[in-house]
Each structure stands twice: as structure tokens, then as C-alpha cells.
Design an enzyme around this catalytic site. Structure first.
Site, PDB file in Angstrom:
ATOM      1  N   GLU A   1       0.834  -1.201   0.000  1.00 40.15           N
ATOM      2  CA  GLU A   1       0.000   0.000   0.000  1.00 40.15           C
ATOM      3  C   GLU A   1       0.870   1.253   0.000  1.00 40.15           C
ATOM      4  OE1 GLU A   1      -4.044   1.374   2.293  1.00 40.15           O
ATOM      5  OE2 GLU A   1      -2.336   0.849   3.531  1.00 40.15           O
TER       6      GLU A   1
ATOM      7  N   MET B   1      -0.174  -3.269   8.941  1.00 43.33           N
ATOM      8  CA  MET B   1      -0.760  -3.265   7.600  1.00 43.33           C
ATOM      9  C   MET B   1      -1.768  -4.397   7.510  1.00 43.33           C
ATOM     10  SD  MET B   1      -1.148  -2.011   4.633  1.00 43.33           S
ATOM     11  CE  MET B   1      -2.126  -2.655   3.281  1.00 43.33           C
ATOM     12  N   GLU B   2      -2.964  -4.088   6.990  1.00 41.23           N
ATOM     13  CA  GLU B   2      -4.118  -4.978   7.072  1.00 41.23           C
ATOM     14  C   GLU B   2      -4.213  -5.997   5.951  1.00 41.23           C
ATOM     15  OE1 GLU B   2      -5.533  -1.502   4.562  1.00 41.23           O
ATOM     16  OE2 GLU B   2      -4.167  -1.837   6.221  1.00 41.23           O
ATOM     17  N   ASN B   3      -3.110  -6.429   5.375  1.00 36.93           N
ATOM     18  CA  ASN B   3      -3.178  -7.427   4.308  1.00 36.93           C
ATOM     19  C   ASN B   3      -4.135  -8.547   4.716  1.00 36.93           C
ATOM     20  OD1 ASN B   3      -0.761  -6.101   3.133  1.00 36.93           O
ATOM     21  ND2 ASN B   3       0.270  -7.089   4.845  1.00 36.93           N
TER      22      ASN B   3
ATOM     23  N   HIS C   1      -7.155  -2.088  14.967  1.00 38.83           N
ATOM     24  CA  HIS C   1      -7.198  -1.307  13.724  1.00 38.83           C
ATOM     25  C   HIS C   1      -7.046  -2.242  12.525  1.00 38.83           C
ATOM     26  CE1 HIS C   1      -6.601   2.447  11.383  1.00 38.83           C
ATOM     27  NE2 HIS C   1      -5.896   1.656  10.608  1.00 38.83           N
ATOM     28  N   GLU C   2      -6.054  -3.133  12.569  1.00 35.39           N
ATOM     29  CA  GLU C   2      -5.805  -3.991  11.413  1.00 35.39           C
ATOM     30  C   GLU C   2      -6.851  -5.101  11.287  1.00 35.39           C
ATOM     31  OE1 GLU C   2      -3.968  -2.633   9.514  1.00 35.39           O
ATOM     32  OE2 GLU C   2      -2.896  -1.329  10.867  1.00 35.39           O
TER      33      GLU C   2
ATOM     34  N   HIS D   1      -9.860  -3.989   9.465  1.00 35.85           N
ATOM     35  CA  HIS D   1      -9.736  -4.059   8.013  1.00 35.85           C
ATOM     36  C   HIS D   1     -10.091  -5.458   7.554  1.00 35.85           C
ATOM     37  CE1 HIS D   1      -8.051  -0.194   7.252  1.00 35.85           C
ATOM     38  NE2 HIS D   1      -7.165  -0.369   8.172  1.00 35.85           N
TER      39      HIS D   1
ATOM     40  N   GLU E   1      -9.055   4.340   6.293  1.00 35.87           N
ATOM     41  CA  GLU E   1      -8.257   4.604   7.490  1.00 35.87           C
ATOM     42  C   GLU E   1      -9.014   5.342   8.584  1.00 35.87           C
ATOM     43  OE1 GLU E   1      -5.687   3.060   7.742  1.00 35.87           O
ATOM     44  OE2 GLU E   1      -5.087   2.616   5.688  1.00 35.87           O
TER      45      GLU E   1
END
EC number: 3.4.11.-
Length: 970
Positions: free
Chosen positions: A206, A347-349, A381-382, A385, A416
Site C-alpha cells: 500500500e 498493515m491490514e493485508n 485497527h488492522e 480491516h 483509514e
């Protein structure tokens, strides 16, 4: 961002950027951060040797990020078959490269004789080919050539035939790329585990880095499914978004064996969510409702139990999300990987989330809530996602990021901002002792209100602007994260939670595995509003919300109690000389309000000015409070009549005003002072009651405004200091003695007091700075206890202050002990950071000078420590002159290691003390001989600006001193 001119009493701190922005919310958690920033001298890995055997020839350097040209809409990707082969062996020297093959199944939407896709920094490997139409077995379209457009980060397949609309084709491309250590795209990272040097490979796609890893349609709306195969050294494990379904042996051209790991077909997703990790990590695991959850980390960290807390909260967060929306998580597994070196907090992969190591680790011996809160926030947070489907409330609703993705990056705030909002809900679910509203306001709303007033951009940028010169990376800022979260909070508030959930559920169901923009969300909210009659809005949802997302800034409301009139205008700095006409935005504003302690029905301001008869109050004892509990994203300015009544109320019955509203009142009035709306005396009147204030988060906002960290040395040398000391200490004593009692008798009782862990350090440091004898004695006692028994641990939540003042009130013996412990082989790394700071607190000039001299020694410190030491010393009230003389005397040596950046930083701090042209000329004598002409001009302008700020600050301080003289004994 530095302190604003004329605004001494409104401390403004720079915000952190990037996806990692969430960590900025928890800046006090230095303990974990310090683990990865130690500056004691230690061995560094040797530079990579050129020409490693067996490695592919590296391609030319990748172009700089920032090019965001859109692809033509001729082709739509449906599926990727992707093979990656990073050619890395344990212990191998670089340079490193990777090769790969991608076969992309596409549907042609419009006849074309070119196939255009993204590619950046990759070299073609073999011949490109196009198979199809797939309805005709064996058919192919001949490729005339492959052209790389580096400026646009595109690869263009020029065809001898045409692709026909409605048909499907497969684009086949081989590629190779360089494996760098830059934390973007596919990158290599070095780390130490159990005393051994190791390497891993990970990815960060990203926003537009997938194109650096494989040719692709690298736009969020171009979703597809993926079959991924990774070839790697057999001693490593390979991870991707989906579970591994098989492994086989592969031989390279030299006959060496590699392992090929194949993964199950993914769900439909954007390229920026594809993820790869190749490592020699261990993991801990649990099953939550059939979903396998694994936390991967260095073997030493797993063995020591550092990731157990993250494992224990991840499952409950998933379950909570599922229960909220009654939708099951769509993937069979979730991996969370703690990377020793990573550019973002997380990071929300989808299915393979990556985190900064500090963001996932909690020491089993550390029961303090603040570290756990940080981990819960970031994991939430992740996960939000991930759950996208799940979420409503939660965490990382990265905006609907994985399940429902924004059409284009101009609506990034939907990813976000919503995720940043939901993360707080998730964190308070797994840590119920956290106070959601207080934490959200203190960490999200208040900081972004300070930043947003000076940033000229809106939440939702126009697509054309981003296509052009606007940098994509600049969107990953606090406006996107924190303002997005604040607007979401306001939206949920005036809709009611029930309707908000209903609208989000409807939205998610319609756009699952698809793309949307903010108007799609407004449509679904409008549908829910239209289907009920409990909540009535003054305008369509789109009109209301566009006023908040499509305009920059935010409003300030001014209430006239005599007439009941509320007027809105854009909040701007009236000291900058611009006309009010330059700021003519108007918002549709929900107003929660209270009259004499009684909550009133929500009302709306939908024009520039409006009379509210119910707010017209003549009785002397009546008062009005707007924006109760900071439910709206705006500031409030009251007339003098109401302000005096509120100040009187605070002195007599502060609990009559909710804690968050007390926080808001104080923050608003100091911001209004700073921007020229009200005089400083008005703000100070609201501080008289503070002896009855028992909330640390409110005290923190008071102290940040009255005594900014970066101006302590300036205030200490001004006549206002003794008055401020007498005024504040009288009011600080009740809450000080309350917490000092815990520190002396049972500090463990504070382990669940989140705000004590976040803000007690600042409060205690201020008490010591003001010369409170008991505070100085307490610091000396605890420091002496440590000296007598080095196994003793000073409570972490006040360790920095205790060490600083233990050194400050001591002699060279206390300083020498700090130096000894800094160099102690078993010294914890976070303690080293604290001690590095504490040694700059010495009150003897010769100790500070010796400390600076130590900083020049390569045998005592690594090179990056020297600038840290100088930066610490130069901020001290007796240290700025010493540091300046040291820099000028040793500039030939310092300039080799740090160049002009260090000088610029030191001069900025020295600028706080510049009040006359003579003082500027004194500094000019030095930098005229060391800087180039353009740099000299920039520094001169900086110092001239600082001089003007200091002159204005002096005027302000005289007003403060005058007010304190009249009120210090009240």
C-alpha cells in the site's frame, strides 16, 4: 509542527504520519519504541558484497514513488497466477534479486491493440505472451513488443492483433527485480535472533508498491482472485494471504534445491492487499470459531512469551466483530507477523497482517495497561480491516478496506478514518478498564483539531487532484486517520448507534468484495433514515456529510447568551492578517447541549447564523454548554457572560460539567486565545478551579498549554516563572499527593490506570520543574534506592522523570551512576534511552560539557548518539549555551558526521532565545562561515521569524504575569 508565533500557551506537537499514524496516538509508549532505537555502539552487518553467485542480474533502480497515472479501462483483471522467487539464502551476501512469472486472466471491455498495466522498477524476463480468446482453445494474440513507461510506472504490451470486447485473455509476463532494504514493495530485512544475524523477506504494497513486485493492475477498484506460489530456501517458511496447500522441491539452473510453497486461491481483493513473508520465525496459535490465528515473531520473542497478549486478544476481537454484524469472518486463517523492521505500525493485508515488532509485543512481567492498550489499538485497527464484513464497530474498519474497498485513493479516509474510529471500540472491548470517550478525545479529537486548523486539504480529495501533482503518500496523514475517525464519531452520534450499525450492515452486504465511494455510504445511511421516524435530519445525509468531508478545516461556534444566537465561521488564525472573507466555508452542524446541568435535545445549525430561543438565558445563575462531550468536530466560543458563569461553576462544582467537556472547555479556550479570538486572561480564568480537578488527562491538556515541553527553558528564565510556580503548585498539590502516595506505597495499584501511565510522567516532571520539594525528594529517594540496589526497578511510568531529577539534584556521583548503568551490559534498551536523556539534566556545567565530549567518542557511542546528546543538552535551561559553544568548537568533526542538518536543528532551538538583532548577528558570525549562501538566507529568515515570535511571546508573558500577580493568592 513547531509552536505558533504568539501562542506560547498552546503547545503544538508534530503529528506522526503514514499508516503508522496510529502510533502517534500513543506517543507516551516510549518503552517499546526505545527497544528498536538504542544508540549504544554495536557491530553493524558488513556491507553486501557485489556479484553474489547465483543471483539474477539486478534491474535498473526503481523510479521514485508518487506517480499515480490511471490505467485505461480497456481490460478488467479477473485472476492472477503469480510465482515469486526471491533468491536469498541464509548467510548469503548481496546484492539480492527476485524473479517471477505472472499470468493475468482479463476480460476485455473495449476493443484494443494494447494491454496497459502497472510495472515499476522491474525488468522483463523472457518473452511476453497473450493467450486467447479463451473461448477458442489454443488461440493467441501475437505481441509486437513490450514498452516500459518509467515515468508513468506502466508496461505496455503492443499487439499485432486486437483484443475483442467481451472476450477473456491471459497476459503472460516474466519479470525480475532488485530486493532492497527500503521497507517498500518486496524488501529484505536484517535482524538478530538468539544472538545470530538473520534475514527475512516481507512486503508492503500500500498504496502503489505492488507494481514494484509484479506487473499488475495496481488500482484499488481492480480486484481479482490470486493463486500464489513462492519459491524459497528450504530453511525458511513462506506465508501469504491464504493457507499453504502444498510444498514441493524445485532445482535451480545450478542444481541447488529450493522449496516451492503453493497457497490456496484467494478471495477477490485489491493488489495492495497481496502479502508475502519469507522468514525463520516461530509462532503461537489458537483456534477461534474455526479460524486459525497465528502470531509469528523472532524465536526468542516467542519463547519469552512476548506475543502471548496479542494472541489472547485477537480471537476475542474477531468474535466480537462477528457478533456485532452477525457475519462470519470469510478467511480460514489469520497470520499476524511481528517484523523487527517495518515502516508502519501495522498493515491490514487480508489474512497476513504485518506489524512493527513493537506493536505486537508485551513483556509478561509488564502488567501496565498502556502497553496493552497500544497493542489492542493497533491489532484492533488492522483486524477491523480484515473483518470488514464483521465490523461495524470495530477496529480497523480499514474502511471497509478489505471486503469493501474505496474506488480510488481520494476516499482513503473511508479505509483509514473508519478503521481508526473502530480500533478504539475494539480496544475497549478487550480492555474494558479503558475509558473509551476520554481516550478517544485525548488521543484523536484534540490533537487533530490543533493540526486541522492549519492544513489546507479536505478529507475527500478530488480524483483529478490526486491524478496530478498531489502525492498519494501525503494522504496517509492525520487528516485521513484522526479527522476521519472524529467525523465518524460525530456521524454515529447524531444517527444513533443503532441506525449507524444498520446502515453499515446494509452497505457491507451490497458492496462485499467490490468497491465503493463515500456517496455509496451516504446512500445507505439515507435509506435507513428514510425507513424510520425516530431521527430527523435537517438535510439529506450527503449534503450534511459533504460539508464535513469536502471542505477543509472545521467551524467554531460563537454563542451569545443574551440573544440566543449561534454564529459559525471557519476556525482560522486571526493573527495572520488574513481577512475573514478568505474563510467562508459553512457546515451543517449537530449541536448537543446542556442547560444548567440538564441535557437538551439535539439541535442543528444549518446556516451562517441562527437564533435559538431556548438558549436565550437572562437569569444570572443559568449557563449553557455546547458540544457536550465533544460529540461534534468543532470548537465553541462563548460570550463573556457564559464564560464567567462556567468558570464560577467549575470553582464551586466542577463535576457538574462532564470530564470530557471540562477537557474541551480548557482546550478550546486556549486554542481560541492562540488564534486571536479571546485574550489570554479569559483562558486563565478557567484554570482557577484546578485544585478540585482530579482527572490527569485534563491536567495534561492544561500543562501542555501552559508549559509546553519545548519552552520549559524559556519560561524558567522569565519573571513569570515564580508566579506560575506559586499559582500552579497550589492547585497541583491535591492530585500530586494522591499519586505520590501510590508511588511510595503501592505503585502496582496504578497498573490499570491508563491515564496515570500516559500522563503521570508529565505531571510529575512539571511538579519537579516548578521546584516542588516533595517531588524532588521523591525523585532523589527512588534514584538513591536504585543506586543502593541496581536490581531495583524504578516504576516505569515515572522512570524518565525520576532519573532526570535524581541526576539534577545530585552531584557527579549520581551522574556517574547513570553513566555506569548506561554502559551496563545487562541494561535494558529502554533504560538506555531514559539514561541518555537523564544525563543531560545535570545542573553542573562541567558535567554537561563532559557529556558532550563523551558523545564525540566512537568507542563510547555509536555515531547517531552524538546528535541525540546534543539535542538533549541544548534544550536545558543551562545547556543551550554550552551546547552551542560545543557545536561551534567541534564543527569540523560534527559536520563530517551530520552535515548541516544538525546545525539547522540546533539553530532552531537557539532561536527560542533570540530577542534582538545583536543576538542574531552573534549566531550569524558562525553560520556565515559554514553554510552556503542559500542556506544562510534560510537560517537568517528562521532566526528573524523566531525573534518576532519571541517578542510576541514576551508581550504575552507580561500579560500572564500581570494576571498571575492579581490572582496568585486566590
Amino acid at each position: 509542527m513547531g509552536t505558533r508565533g504568539g501562542g506560547l500557551y498552546v503547545g503544538r506537537r508534530a503529528a506522526a504520519v503514514g499508516a503508522a499514524l496510529l502510533l502517534a496516538l500513543l506517543v507516551a509508549l516510549l518503552a517499546l519504541a526505545a527497544l528498536y532505537g538504542r544508540c549504544r555502539q554495536k557491530a553493524t552487518p558488513p556491507p553486501p558484497s557485489p556479484g553474489a553467485p547465483g543471483s539474477a542480474a539486478p534491474p535498473p533502480p526503481a523510479p521514485a514513488a508518487g506517480s499515480v497515472r490511471r490505467l485505461p479501462r480497456h481490460l478488467l483483471p479477473l485472476h492472477y497466477d503469480l510465482e515469486l522467487w526471491p533468491q536469498v539464502r541464509p548467510g548469503q551476501a548481496g546484492p539480492f534479486a527476485f524473479t517471477g512469472q505472472v499470468n493475468i486472466t482479463v476480460r476485455c471491455l473495449q476493443d484494443t491493440d494494447t494491454a496497459v498495466l502497472h510495472s515499476a522498477g522491474l525488468r522483463s524476463r523472457g518473452s511476453a505472451a497473450v493467450r486467447g480468446p479463451l473461448s477458442e482453445p489454443g488461440a493467441a494474440v501475437e505481441v509486437a513488443g513490450l514498452r516500459q513507461e518509467e515515468a508513468g510506472e506502466m508496461a505496455v504490451l503492443e499487439l499485432l492483433g486486437r483484443l475483442r470486447a467481451g472476450s477473456r485473455y491471459v497476459l503472460q509476463l516474466g519479470f525480475q527485480g532488485r530486493l532492497e532494504e527500503d521497507l517498500d514493495g518486496l524488501f529484505l530485512s536484517r535482524y538478530t535472533d538468539r544472538g545470530q544475524s538473520s534475514m527475512l523477506i516481507a512486503s508492503q504494497m500500500e498504496p502503489t508498491y505492488a507494481r514494484r513486485v509484479y506487473p499488475c493492475f495496481d488500482e484499488p477498484a481492480m480486484k481479482a482472485t490470486f493463486n500464489i506460489r513462492i519459491i524459497h530456501d528450504p530453511s525458511y517458511v513462506a506465508l501469504s494471504n491464504m493457507p499453504a496447500i502444498g510444498a514441493s522441491e524445485v532445482k535451480d539452473e545450478n542444481g541447488s534445491l529450493w522449496t516451492a510453497t503453493t497457497f490456496n486461491t484467494s478471495l477477490k481483493m485489491s493488489t495492495y492487499l497481496t502479502a508475502f513473508v519469507i522468514c525463520d520465525f516461530d509462532y503461537v496459535t489458537r483456534i477461534e470459531r474455526g479460524n486459525e490465528i497465528r502470531i509469528w515473531a523472532r524465536k526468542e520473542a516467542v519463547k519469552n512469551g512476548y506475543v502471548e497478549y496479542a494472541l489472547n486478544i485477537t480471537g476475542p476481537i474477531f468474535s466480537f466483530l462477528e457478533d456485532i454484524l452477525n457475519v462470519s469472518y470469510p478467511l480460514p486463517k489469520t497470520d499476524l507477523v511481528a517484523l523487527p523492521d517495518f515502516g508502519a505500525g501495522g498493515m491490514e493485508n487480508w489474512g497476513l497482517m504485518t506489524f512493527q515488532e513493537a506493536s505486537l509485543m508485551n513483556f509478561p512481567s509488564d502488567e501496565f495497561t498502556s502497553r496493552k492498550a497500544m497493542i489492542a489499538l493497533i491489532v484492533s485497527h488492522e483486524l477491523g480491516h480484515q473483518a470488514c464484513v464483521l465490523r461495524y464497530f470495530f477496529f480497523q474498519f480499514k474502511w471497509f478496506g478489505n471486503l469493501v474497498t474505496m474506488n480510488w485513493w481520494n476516499d482513503l479516509w473511508l479505509n483509514e478514518g473508519l478503521a481508526s474510529y473502530f480500533e478504539y471500540l475494539g480496544a475497549t472491548f478487550v480492555e474494558p478498564k479503558l475509558s473509551l470517550d476520554k481516550i478517544f478525545y485525548a488521543h484523536v479529537v484534540q490533537p487533530i483539531l490543533r493540526e486541522d486548523s492549519e492544513i489546507a486539504r479536505s478529507l475527500s480529495e478530488s480524483e483529478d487532484k490526486i491524478k496530478g501533482s498531489f502525492s498519494l503518500m501525503s494522504l496517509f496523514d492525520n487528516i485521513t486517520y484522526s479527522k476521519g475517525a472524529s467525523i465518524t464519531w460525530m456521524l454515529s452520534g447524531f444517527l444513533t448507534e443503532k441506525l449507524f450499525i444498520r446502515a453499515l450492515t446494509s452497505y457491507l452486504k451490497e458492496f462485499s468484495f467490490s468497491n465503493a465511494n463515500q456517496d455509496d455510504l451516504w446512500t445507505h445511511i439515507q435509506m435507513v433514515i428514510d425507513a424510520q421516524d425516530e431521527v430527523q435530519l435537517p438535510a439529506p445525509v450527503k449534503q450534511i456529510m459533504d460539508s464535513w468531508t469536502c471542505q477543509n478545516g472545521f467551524p467554531v461556534l460563537t454563542l451569545n447568551l443574551t440573544t440566543g444566537t449561534i454564529r459559525q465561521e471557519q476556525f482560522f488564525n486571526k493573527n495572520n492578517g488574513k481577512s475573514t472573507d478568505s474563510y467562508n466555508n459553512t457546515w451543517i452542524i449537530p449541536i448537543s447541549w446542556m442547560r444548567n446541568g440538564s441535557s437538551q435535545p439535539l439541535t442543528w445549525l444549518d446556516k451562517r447564523s441562527k437564533i435559538f430561543p431556548e438558549m436565550q438565558v437572562s437569569e444570572s445563575e443559568y449557563w449553557i454548554l455546547l458540544n457536550v462531550n465533544l460529540s461534534g468536530y468543532y470548537r465553541v466560543n462563548y460570550d463573556q457572560i457564559n464564560l464567567k458563569r462556567l468558570a464560577h461553576l467549575l470553582e464551586n462544582d466542577p463535576k457538574a460539567i462532564p470530564a470530557v467537556s471540562r477537557f474541551q472547555l480548557i482546550d478550546d479556550v486556549f486554542a481560541l486565545t492562540d488564534f486571536g479570538y479571546v485574550p489570554i486572561e479569559t483562558a486563565l480564568e478557567l484554570t482557577k478551579y484546578l485544585a478540585r480537578e482530579d482527572e490527569l488527562f485534563i491536567w495534561n491538556v492544561v500543562l501542555l498549554n501552559l508549559i509546553p515541553d519545548n519552552l520549559e527553558s524559556t519560561l524558567k528564565n522569565h519573571e513569570v516563572y515564580p508566579l506560575l510556580k506559586k499559582y500552579l503548585l497550589k492547585r497541583m498539590l491535591p492530585i500530586y499527593h494522591y499519586y505520590a502516595g501510590f508511588i511510595r506505597q503501592n505503585v502496582d495499584a496504578l497498573e490499570d490506570d491508563y491515564f496515570a501511565q500516559m500522563y503521570l510522567e508529565k505531571f510529575l516532571a512539571t511538579a519537579c520543574w516548578l521546584g516542588l520539594q516533595d517531588c524532588l525528594d521523591l525523585s532523589s529517594e527512588l534514584y538513591a534506592k536504585w543506586r543502593d540496589n541496581p536490581e531495583y526497578k524504578i516504576p516505569f511510568l515515572i522512570r524518565r522523570t525520576v532519573c532526570c531529577y535524581g541526576v539534577a539534584v545530585g552531584s557527579d556521583k549520581e551522574w556517574d551512576f547513570a553513566w555506569e548503568m548506561y554502559n551496563h551490559t545487562d541494561s535494558a534498551e529502554e533504560d538506555e534511552d531514559i539514561l541518555l536523556y537523564a544525563m543531560s539534566c545535570a545542573k553542573e556545567s562541567w558535567l554537561l560539557y563532559r557529556y558532550l565530549q563523551y558523545g564525540l567518542s566512537d568507542s563510547l557511542f555509536s555515531s547517531n548518539c552524538t546528535s541525540v546528546i546534543i539535542s538533549h543538552v541544548v534544550t536545558k535551561d543551562i545547556g543551550h549555551r554550552i551546547a552551542w559553544e560545543f557545536v561551534t568548537e567541534n564543527w569540523p568533526v560534527l559536520s563530517q558526521g551530520y552535515g548541516h542538518e544538525l546545525l539547522h536543528d540546533v539553530l532552531k532551538i537557539m532561536g527560542r532565545f533570540v530577542k534582538t538583532d545583536v543576538q542574531i548577528q552573534e549566531l550569524q558570525v558562525f553560520y556565515n562561515a559554514t553554510l552556503e549562501e542559500d542556506e544562510r538566507e534560510a537560517i537568517t529568515m528562521l532566526l528573524e521569524s523566531a525573534k518576532l515570535e519571541n517578542i510576541e511571546r514576551k508581550k504575552l508573558l507580561l500579560k500572564v504575569a500581570s494576571w498571575l500577580e492579581k490572582n496568585v493568592d486566590d
